[in-house]
Design a protein around this motif. Structure first.
Motif, PDB file in Angstrom:
ATOM      1  N   LYS A  66      41.591  73.027  45.813  1.00  0.00           N
ATOM      2  CA  LYS A  66      40.484  72.635  45.025  1.00  0.00           C
ATOM      3  C   LYS A  66      39.160  72.706  45.731  1.00  0.00           C
ATOM      4  O   LYS A  66      37.960  72.562  45.473  1.00  0.00           O
ATOM      5  N   LEU A  67      39.482  73.625  47.477  1.00  0.00           N
ATOM      6  CA  LEU A  67      38.311  72.897  48.346  1.00  0.00           C
ATOM      7  C   LEU A  67      37.190  74.723  47.937  1.00  0.00           C
ATOM      8  O   LEU A  67      39.114  75.852  48.009  1.00  0.00           O
ATOM      9  N   ASP A  68      36.132  74.350  47.851  1.00  0.00           N
ATOM     10  CA  ASP A  68      35.824  75.573  48.351  1.00  0.00           C
ATOM     11  C   ASP A  68      35.938  75.720  49.856  1.00  0.00           C
ATOM     12  O   ASP A  68      34.794  75.064  50.865  1.00  0.00           O
ATOM     13  N   ILE A  69      35.949  77.066  50.257  1.00  0.00           N
ATOM     14  CA  ILE A  69      36.992  77.415  52.085  1.00  0.00           C
ATOM     15  C   ILE A  69      35.562  78.576  52.584  1.00  0.00           C
ATOM     16  O   ILE A  69      36.144  79.681  51.971  1.00  0.00           O
ATOM     17  N   GLY A  70      35.236  78.598  53.417  1.00  0.00           N
ATOM     18  CA  GLY A  70      34.741  79.894  53.598  1.00  0.00           C
ATOM     19  C   GLY A  70      34.576  79.758  55.495  1.00  0.00           C
ATOM     20  O   GLY A  70      35.279  78.816  55.956  1.00  0.00           O
ATOM     21  N   GLU A  71      34.052  81.019  56.058  1.00  0.00           N
ATOM     22  CA  GLU A  71      34.077  81.140  57.003  1.00  0.00           C
ATOM     23  C   GLU A  71      33.679  79.726  58.113  1.00  0.00           C
ATOM     24  O   GLU A  71      34.409  79.470  59.142  1.00  0.00           O
ATOM     25  N   ASN A  72      32.030  78.921  57.300  1.00  0.00           N
ATOM     26  CA  ASN A  72      31.884  78.334  58.070  1.00  0.00           C
ATOM     27  C   ASN A  72      31.483  76.759  57.946  1.00  0.00           C
ATOM     28  O   ASN A  72      30.690  75.839  57.703  1.00  0.00           O
ATOM     29  N   GLN A  73      31.625  76.933  56.312  1.00  0.00           N
ATOM     30  CA  GLN A  73      32.136  75.448  55.329  1.00  0.00           C
ATOM     31  C   GLN A  73      32.941  75.098  54.612  1.00  0.00           C
ATOM     32  O   GLN A  73      34.093  76.055  54.208  1.00  0.00           O
ATOM     33  N   VAL A  74      33.260  73.804  54.326  1.00  0.00           N
ATOM     34  CA  VAL A  74      33.773  74.004  52.554  1.00  0.00           C
ATOM     35  C   VAL A  74      33.395  72.606  52.428  1.00  0.00           C
ATOM     36  O   VAL A  74      32.758  72.486  52.752  1.00  0.00           O
ATOM     37  N   THR A  75      33.126  73.333  51.205  1.00  0.00           N
ATOM     38  CA  THR A  75      33.184  72.210  50.088  1.00  0.00           C
ATOM     39  C   THR A  75      33.655  70.944  48.860  1.00  0.00           C
ATOM     40  O   THR A  75      34.950  72.285  48.497  1.00  0.00           O
ATOM     41  N   ALA A  76      34.073  70.044  48.294  1.00  0.00           N
ATOM     42  CA  ALA A  76      34.540  69.111  48.253  1.00  0.00           C
ATOM     43  C   ALA A  76      34.054  68.975  46.874  1.00  0.00           C
ATOM     44  O   ALA A  76      32.943  68.361  47.124  1.00  0.00           O
ATOM     45  N   ASP A  80      30.129  64.673  39.771  1.00  0.00           N
ATOM     46  CA  ASP A  80      28.792  64.938  39.424  1.00  0.00           C
ATOM     47  C   ASP A  80      28.202  64.865  40.380  1.00  0.00           C
ATOM     48  O   ASP A  80      27.112  65.041  40.981  1.00  0.00           O
ATOM     49  N   TYR A  81      28.570  65.272  41.072  1.00  0.00           N
ATOM     50  CA  TYR A  81      28.451  65.859  43.166  1.00  0.00           C
ATOM     51  C   TYR A  81      29.219  67.119  43.695  1.00  0.00           C
ATOM     52  O   TYR A  81      30.573  66.813  42.833  1.00  0.00           O
ATOM     53  N   GLU A  82      28.617  67.317  44.384  1.00  0.00           N
ATOM     54  CA  GLU A  82      29.752  68.256  45.743  1.00  0.00           C
ATOM     55  C   GLU A  82      29.015  67.244  47.460  1.00  0.00           C
ATOM     56  O   GLU A  82      27.755  67.175  47.210  1.00  0.00           O
ATOM     57  N   LEU A  83      30.205  67.476  48.128  1.00  0.00           N
ATOM     58  CA  LEU A  83      30.096  67.117  49.633  1.00  0.00           C
ATOM     59  C   LEU A  83      30.731  68.657  50.494  1.00  0.00           C
ATOM     60  O   LEU A  83      31.301  69.287  49.862  1.00  0.00           O
ATOM     61  N   GLY A  84      29.515  68.971  50.886  1.00  0.00           N
ATOM     62  CA  GLY A  84      29.855  70.270  51.519  1.00  0.00           C
ATOM     63  C   GLY A  84      29.706  70.022  53.168  1.00  0.00           C
ATOM     64  O   GLY A  84      28.545  69.428  53.553  1.00  0.00           O
ATOM     65  N   PHE A  85      30.518  70.218  54.230  1.00  0.00           N
ATOM     66  CA  PHE A  85      30.645  70.581  54.976  1.00  0.00           C
ATOM     67  C   PHE A  85      30.459  72.047  55.651  1.00  0.00           C
ATOM     68  O   PHE A  85      30.779  73.019  55.455  1.00  0.00           O
ATOM     69  N   GLN A  86      29.385  71.773  56.354  1.00  0.00           N
ATOM     70  CA  GLN A  86      29.142  72.950  57.545  1.00  0.00           C
ATOM     71  C   GLN A  86      28.365  73.308  58.548  1.00  0.00           C
ATOM     72  O   GLN A  86      28.936  72.129  59.204  1.00  0.00           O
TER      73      GLN A  86
END
Length: 124
Positions: A66-76, A80-86
């Motif tokens: 259920k997470l969007d996982i990229g090379e240098n990021q993870v998004t949950a 109403d909102y999303e949390l993006g770790f980068q």
């Protein structure tokens, strides 16, 4: 003699560790302005992202699929909102810094930004 050796091996205590993950603690960047914020804490594991939901008063796991996982990021993504770790390399730095952005996608604006510390460790 072989039976005794097998019994001894079975009775010896063994230690095992779970998979390694990231323990993440994020502090709101508005803290530098003198405001008091409690840090947000997350655990990123192979199975997903875990956090403590204060409204439900329990730990919640967002599964990895259920997470969007990229090379240098993870998004949950939430309702109403999303949390993006980068990982970001700020000007003048040589090492990347983990940041967290809270983005209100319904109103197309960022709500808060956080600086995070991440430490790898064994997840219990």
């Amino acid at each position: 003699m072989l039976r005794i050796l097998i019994i001894i091996l079975l009775l010896l205590p063994t230690t095992s560790n779970a998979d390694q993950g990231l323990n993440i603690s994020c502090l709101n960047m508005k803290s530098v302005l003198g405001r008091k914020y409690d840090p947000l804490k997350f655990t990123l594991q192979a199975v997903g992202l875990q956090y403590f939901d204060e409204e439900k008063d329990e730990f919640v796991m967002i599964k990895a699929n259920k997470l969007d996982i990229g090379e240098n990021q993870v998004t949950a993504r939430f309702a109403d909102y999303e949390l993006g770790f980068q990982l970001v390399v700020f000007e003048g730095d040589t090492k990347p810094t983990m940041t967290l952005s809270k983005y209100d996608y319904k109103n197309d604006k960022f709500l808060d930004h956080y600086k995070c510390d991440a430490k790898s460790g064994y997840i219990e």
